[in-house]
Design a protein around this motif. Structure first.
Motif, PDB file in Angstrom:
ATOM      1  N   ILE A 192       2.743  -9.758  -1.062  1.00 41.47           N
ATOM      2  CA  ILE A 192       4.198 -10.196  -1.689  1.00 41.47           C
ATOM      3  C   ILE A 192       4.297  -9.500  -2.994  1.00 41.47           C
ATOM      4  CG2 ILE A 192       4.555 -11.835  -0.147  1.00 41.47           C
ATOM      5  CD1 ILE A 192       3.900 -14.012  -2.198  1.00 41.47           C
ATOM      6  N   ASN A 193       5.553  -9.464  -3.683  1.00 43.16           N
ATOM      7  CA  ASN A 193       5.885  -9.219  -4.948  1.00 43.16           C
ATOM      8  C   ASN A 193       5.553  -7.525  -5.197  1.00 43.16           C
ATOM      9  OD1 ASN A 193       6.784  -9.889  -7.461  1.00 43.16           O
ATOM     10  ND2 ASN A 193       4.661 -10.020  -8.522  1.00 43.16           N
ATOM     11  N   THR A 194       5.482  -6.928  -4.461  1.00 47.49           N
ATOM     12  CA  THR A 194       5.107  -5.614  -4.461  1.00 47.49           C
ATOM     13  C   THR A 194       6.298  -4.604  -4.771  1.00 47.49           C
ATOM     14  OG1 THR A 194       5.625  -4.838  -2.189  1.00 47.49           O
ATOM     15  CG2 THR A 194       3.544  -6.083  -2.343  1.00 47.49           C
ATOM     16  N   GLU A 195       5.842  -3.756  -5.565  1.00 53.27           N
ATOM     17  CA  GLU A 195       6.883  -2.366  -6.087  1.00 53.27           C
ATOM     18  C   GLU A 195       7.539  -2.012  -4.817  1.00 53.27           C
ATOM     19  OE1 GLU A 195       7.719  -1.908  -9.291  1.00 53.27           O
ATOM     20  OE2 GLU A 195       6.404  -3.700  -9.637  1.00 53.27           O
ATOM     21  N   ASN A 229      -0.970 -16.735  -4.140  1.00 55.24           N
ATOM     22  CA  ASN A 229      -0.949 -16.411  -5.439  1.00 55.24           C
ATOM     23  C   ASN A 229      -1.656 -15.028  -5.598  1.00 55.24           C
ATOM     24  OD1 ASN A 229       0.393 -18.780  -6.741  1.00 55.24           O
ATOM     25  ND2 ASN A 229      -1.529 -19.846  -6.560  1.00 55.24           N
ATOM     26  N   GLY A 230      -2.650 -14.865  -4.959  1.00 53.94           N
ATOM     27  CA  GLY A 230      -3.399 -13.672  -4.854  1.00 53.94           C
ATOM     28  C   GLY A 230      -2.669 -12.362  -4.107  1.00 53.94           C
ATOM     29  N   ALA A 231      -1.760 -12.798  -3.268  1.00 54.88           N
ATOM     30  CA  ALA A 231      -1.040 -11.908  -2.599  1.00 54.88           C
ATOM     31  C   ALA A 231       0.134 -11.329  -3.506  1.00 54.88           C
ATOM     32  CB  ALA A 231      -0.380 -12.454  -1.048  1.00 54.88           C
ATOM     33  N   ALA A 232       0.580 -12.173  -4.561  1.00 54.14           N
ATOM     34  CA  ALA A 232       1.386 -11.743  -5.408  1.00 54.14           C
ATOM     35  C   ALA A 232       1.013 -11.123  -6.404  1.00 54.14           C
ATOM     36  CB  ALA A 232       2.144 -13.089  -5.770  1.00 54.14           C
ATOM     37  N   SER A 236      -0.208  -5.245  -8.040  1.00 48.00           N
ATOM     38  CA  SER A 236      -0.059  -4.785  -9.401  1.00 48.00           C
ATOM     39  C   SER A 236      -1.731  -4.132  -9.629  1.00 48.00           C
ATOM     40  CB  SER A 236       0.129  -5.837 -10.284  1.00 48.00           C
ATOM     41  OG  SER A 236      -0.068  -5.665 -11.640  1.00 48.00           O
ATOM     42  N   TRP A 237      -2.706  -5.271  -9.160  1.00 50.86           N
ATOM     43  CA  TRP A 237      -4.396  -4.867  -9.459  1.00 50.86           C
ATOM     44  C   TRP A 237      -4.619  -3.548  -8.736  1.00 50.86           C
ATOM     45  CZ3 TRP A 237      -8.695  -5.057  -5.926  1.00 50.86           C
ATOM     46  CH2 TRP A 237      -9.643  -5.355  -6.536  1.00 50.86           C
ATOM     47  N   LEU A 238      -3.845  -3.103  -7.715  1.00 50.14           N
ATOM     48  CA  LEU A 238      -4.558  -2.072  -7.003  1.00 50.14           C
ATOM     49  C   LEU A 238      -3.476  -0.849  -7.517  1.00 50.14           C
ATOM     50  CD1 LEU A 238      -3.865  -3.136  -3.427  1.00 50.14           C
ATOM     51  CD2 LEU A 238      -5.921  -2.706  -4.386  1.00 50.14           C
ATOM     52  N   ARG A 239      -2.569  -0.898  -8.094  1.00 55.76           N
ATOM     53  CA  ARG A 239      -1.735   0.097  -8.830  1.00 55.76           C
ATOM     54  C   ARG A 239      -2.418   0.395 -10.170  1.00 55.76           C
ATOM     55  NH1 ARG A 239       3.138   1.751  -6.980  1.00 55.76           N
ATOM     56  NH2 ARG A 239       3.656   0.722  -4.959  1.00 55.76           N
ATOM     57  N   GLY A 240      -3.145  -0.692 -10.743  1.00 55.97           N
ATOM     58  CA  GLY A 240      -3.817  -0.405 -11.839  1.00 55.97           C
ATOM     59  C   GLY A 240      -5.195   0.639 -11.870  1.00 55.97           C
ATOM     60  N   MET A 241      -5.602   0.610 -10.374  1.00 57.50           N
ATOM     61  CA  MET A 241      -6.537   1.835 -10.039  1.00 57.50           C
ATOM     62  C   MET A 241      -6.030   3.027  -9.234  1.00 57.50           C
ATOM     63  SD  MET A 241      -9.485  -0.836  -8.664  1.00 57.50           S
ATOM     64  CE  MET A 241      -8.485  -2.011  -7.845  1.00 57.50           C
ATOM     65  N   GLY A 242      -4.777   3.133  -9.481  1.00 54.56           N
ATOM     66  CA  GLY A 242      -4.076   4.301  -8.822  1.00 54.56           C
ATOM     67  C   GLY A 242      -3.978   4.292  -7.408  1.00 54.56           C
ATOM     68  N   ILE A 243      -3.880   2.850  -6.849  1.00 53.44           N
ATOM     69  CA  ILE A 243      -3.785   2.526  -5.275  1.00 53.44           C
ATOM     70  C   ILE A 243      -2.353   2.295  -5.324  1.00 53.44           C
ATOM     71  CG2 ILE A 243      -4.587   1.243  -3.367  1.00 53.44           C
ATOM     72  CD1 ILE A 243      -7.158   1.073  -5.079  1.00 53.44           C
ATOM     73  N   ASN A 244      -1.568   3.247  -4.868  1.00 56.94           N
ATOM     74  CA  ASN A 244      -0.018   2.928  -4.694  1.00 56.94           C
ATOM     75  C   ASN A 244       0.635   2.819  -3.165  1.00 56.94           C
ATOM     76  OD1 ASN A 244      -0.010   3.264  -7.506  1.00 56.94           O
ATOM     77  ND2 ASN A 244       0.174   5.447  -7.298  1.00 56.94           N
ATOM     78  N   LEU A 245       0.821   1.627  -2.808  1.00 61.67           N
ATOM     79  CA  LEU A 245       0.902   1.250  -1.510  1.00 61.67           C
ATOM     80  C   LEU A 245       2.748   1.489  -1.480  1.00 61.67           C
ATOM     81  CD1 LEU A 245      -1.246  -1.529  -0.628  1.00 61.67           C
ATOM     82  CD2 LEU A 245      -1.482   0.806  -0.167  1.00 61.67           C
ATOM     83  N   ASN A 246       3.314   2.630  -1.304  1.00 57.81           N
ATOM     84  CA  ASN A 246       4.769   2.849  -1.555  1.00 57.81           C
ATOM     85  C   ASN A 246       5.577   2.770  -0.383  1.00 57.81           C
ATOM     86  OD1 ASN A 246       4.262   3.733  -4.386  1.00 57.81           O
ATOM     87  ND2 ASN A 246       3.544   5.760  -3.793  1.00 57.81           N
ATOM     88  N   TYR A 247       4.955   2.331   0.818  1.00 58.56           N
ATOM     89  CA  TYR A 247       5.570   2.383   1.926  1.00 58.56           C
ATOM     90  C   TYR A 247       5.803   0.629   2.281  1.00 58.56           C
ATOM     91  CZ  TYR A 247       7.632   3.149   6.635  1.00 58.56           C
ATOM     92  OH  TYR A 247       8.240   3.058   7.958  1.00 58.56           O
ATOM     93  N   ASN A 248       6.703   0.051   2.220  1.00 63.21           N
ATOM     94  CA  ASN A 248       6.782  -1.344   2.933  1.00 63.21           C
ATOM     95  C   ASN A 248       7.851  -1.011   4.088  1.00 63.21           C
ATOM     96  OD1 ASN A 248       9.258  -3.866   2.244  1.00 63.21           O
ATOM     97  ND2 ASN A 248       7.263  -4.080   3.127  1.00 63.21           N
ATOM     98  N   TYR A 249       7.402  -1.807   5.262  1.00 60.24           N
ATOM     99  CA  TYR A 249       8.009  -1.931   6.507  1.00 60.24           C
ATOM    100  C   TYR A 249       7.797  -3.278   7.104  1.00 60.24           C
ATOM    101  CZ  TYR A 249       3.817  -1.071   8.775  1.00 60.24           C
ATOM    102  OH  TYR A 249       2.385  -1.082   9.307  1.00 60.24           O
ATOM    103  N   GLY A 250       8.736  -3.855   7.638  1.00 55.71           N
ATOM    104  CA  GLY A 250       8.585  -5.066   8.355  1.00 55.71           C
ATOM    105  C   GLY A 250       8.308  -6.376   7.548  1.00 55.71           C
ATOM    106  N   GLY A 251       8.661  -6.467   6.499  1.00 53.32           N
ATOM    107  CA  GLY A 251       8.706  -7.361   5.455  1.00 53.32           C
ATOM    108  C   GLY A 251       7.317  -7.470   4.593  1.00 53.32           C
TER     109      GLY A 251
END
Length: 568
Positions: A192-195, A229-232, A236-251
């Motif tokens: 949750i709380n993802t870009e 809390n970790g899910a939120a 951000s933690w992943l993006r700090g390593m260049g891991i960008n999950l840019n596609y959100n589908y189904g919640g």
């Protein structure tokens, strides 16, 4: 300074340490001069072609010029198997564990090239191995933190521990490649709380996460809160390593992009980060037992090709995964489940189940499973999607309610002739699913213009298939009752092609029970007390969530272990 043990050395994406390689004899023959020969082998995805450079009868280089193996395996395994063959000067070497078919294909292709060069080499089989090495008791190693298991949880734990100030971290992995089952996953869900959610207009929160999950899991509210809390934070933690999950589908579902799986992207970069941080990664090294002193975890016993040794540590994190690849444990804890295949990777054999038992450590919910209704038969890929498909047997006949529980569908499939069943779908369903499109592009599914042609390609009775489609559609339109479903599907099957199909089976995706740990990933013994210095994360833990939870609790275990170590 003590001489470092070496248990395996090569991998493209991480720095690995391991036991020293052994020498073996060269292939024999009479060619002279430098020349290149091509050879062909057959792997998991089809033909593998290699070009073998030889100086006389000696292999001096190998290039894999064509293959159809899955990228998460091939990117990790090909450099290792090529290096082994070039160093040994023969394809008679150990396969890369975790990539057996790919290794066999390369070894067979090299043997083919050598044969064409007039060099004698023994016949390569799936069981071909390099020379045995006499195992010895090796020198003890000391570190601050040792992690058992190199999947998503173990890698995340190593990164978090390093970034929280632990200087010396050893991670052992029994297979020759890292990243467990995560590297195959399409979906990184329950975050949750993802870009990507924000860009998609999805409103979510820690409170909603807890409310949604509180009745569907058997975790304590404390662990659920820690996961929420970790899910939120994890995006951000992943993006700090260049891991960008840019596609959100189904919640709460996420992929790297609309046409790119999450798992491969995440795991490639977690491995890269582990390398950058200087974690001592030892593949081909199996954890055998915990070292316990006065009720405290003070290390582990391990085994590599050259022998066994102790790794003494201030803290231990166990991230060894589940046991869906161990039919004896499945039969013991979830009788009947051993009949099914598994979609999990070959390392999921429950190695520490007996270790926890021997040390009086608490385990729970060992009968709880996550089951995929449909995977591609003969592969490990989850397949299928949506409303409006048929499951038929070799006679082309439907035999089960397609919406039934996964275990019921799985047992029904196994009861058909030859244990064979086929997932049949139309263009509408194809257009609605990226997974179906991808599997067709990879050649895993069959495509045909007519039902008759599809039946012929799949080895299914055509008249039976046509009758099944007709009966199915009558159930949807209400012309007749569906014999297998109390409530019919809502989508009719297309009146015109193209049509698609693939042989399928039901598979255990993961085991949910395991060692009991608290919200700080601290392991609990049978007296309900925390085991000092022992942490666990990932599928090895009781009622662990899926992929994202492995990363979340991997992070928690690394952070808490760091506190334990640095505050001693």
């Amino acid at each position: 300074m003590k001489k470092r043990l070496i248990c395996l050395l090569i991998m493209s994406s991480v720095v690995l340490a391991g036991c020293a390689k052994t020498e073996s004899g060269e292939a024999t023959g009479t060619p002279t001069g430098v020349a290149t020969y091509e050879g062909v082998g057959h792997g998991y995805g089809g033909e593998v072609k290699v070009a073998v450079e030889m100086d006389g009868q000696t292999i001096t280089g190998i290039e894999v010029v064509e293959h159809h193996e899955t990228a998460p395996v091939s990117n990790r395994a090909l450099p290792i198997i090529v290096d082994r063959i070039v160093e040994a000067k023969t394809p008679v070497v150990d396969s890369v564990s975790g990539a057996t078919f790919t290794s066999f294909a390369v070894k067979s292709a090299v043997a083919d090239a050598l044969t064409q060069a007039g060099v004698e080499v023994e016949k390569i089989s799936m069981d071909t191995k390099g020379p045995e090495v006499e195992k010895k008791e090796l020198e003890e190693v000391k570190t601050q933190l040792v992690i058992v298991g190199g999947g998503p949880a173990g890698l995340s734990a190593a990164i978090e521990a390093k970034e929280n100030g632990v200087e010396d971290v050893i991670l052992v992995e029994k297979l020759d490649i890292l990243s467990g089952n995560g590297k195959f996953d399409m979906n990184f869900f329950d975050i949750i709380n993802t870009e990507a959610q924000k860009a998609n207009g999805v409103e979510d929160s820690v409170e909603k996460f807890i409310e949604d999950k509180k009745d569907s899991v058997v975790d304590s509210i404390e662990r659920l809160t820690a996961q929420a809390n970790g899910a939120a934070e994890v995006d951000s933690w992943l993006r700090g390593m260049g891991i960008n999950l840019n596609y959100n589908y189904g919640g709460r579902n996420h992929m790297a992009e609309a046409d790119a799986y999450a798992g491969e992207h995440i795991q490639d970069n977690l491995e890269k980060k582990v390398q950058e941080l200087g974690v001592d990664v030892r593949t081909g090294t199996k954890g055998l037992d915990l070292i316990m002193e006065d009720g405290k975890a003070t290390g582990i016993k391990v085994e590599c090709k050259e022998g066994t040794y102790d790794i003494k540590a201030d803290a231990v994190i166990v991230a060894t995964g589940g046991f869906s690849h161990n039919k004896e444990l499945l039969a013991e804890y979830a009788p009947g489940a051993e009949r099914l295949a598994t979609s999990n990777q070959m390392g999921a054999t429950g190695d520490f189940v007996s270790v926890f038992q021997d040390h009086d450590i608490k385990m729970d919910h060992m009968d709880k499973l996550s089951v995929f209704k449909l995977i591609i038969s003969g592969r490990r890929d989850l397949t299928g999607a949506g409303d409006g498909f048929l499951l038929v047997n070799k006679a082309g006949e439907r035999f089960v309610d397609e919406s039934a529980a996964s275990m019921d569908v799985g047992n029904a499939i196994l009861d058909q002739e030859g244990g064979k069943a086929f997932y049949i779908y139309d263009q509408r369903l194809y257009d609605s699913s990226y997974r179906l499109k991808k599997h067709n592009d990879l050649g895993y599914h069959v495509k045909a213009d007519t039902l008759e042609e599809l039946a012929e390609k799949l080895g299914v009775d055509a008249q039976g298939l046509k009758a099944s489609v007709e009966g199915y559609n009558k159930g949807v339109t209400g012309e007749a009752a569906d014999p297998f479903r109390e409530k019919a599907f809502t989508e009719t099957f297309g009146a015109e092609g193209p049509y698609y199909g693939v042989q399928v089976e039901t598979a255990i995706h993961m085991t949910k029970g395991g060692v009991v740990a608290d919200d700080k990933a601290q392991v609990i013994n049978n007296d309900g007390k925390v085991v000092d210095g022992l942490y666990a994360a990932g599928e090895v833990v009781d009622t662990s969530g899926a992929y994202s939870a492995s990363v979340i609790f991997g992070r928690i275990s690394g952070e808490e272990a760091a506190k334990h170590i640095l505050n001693k």
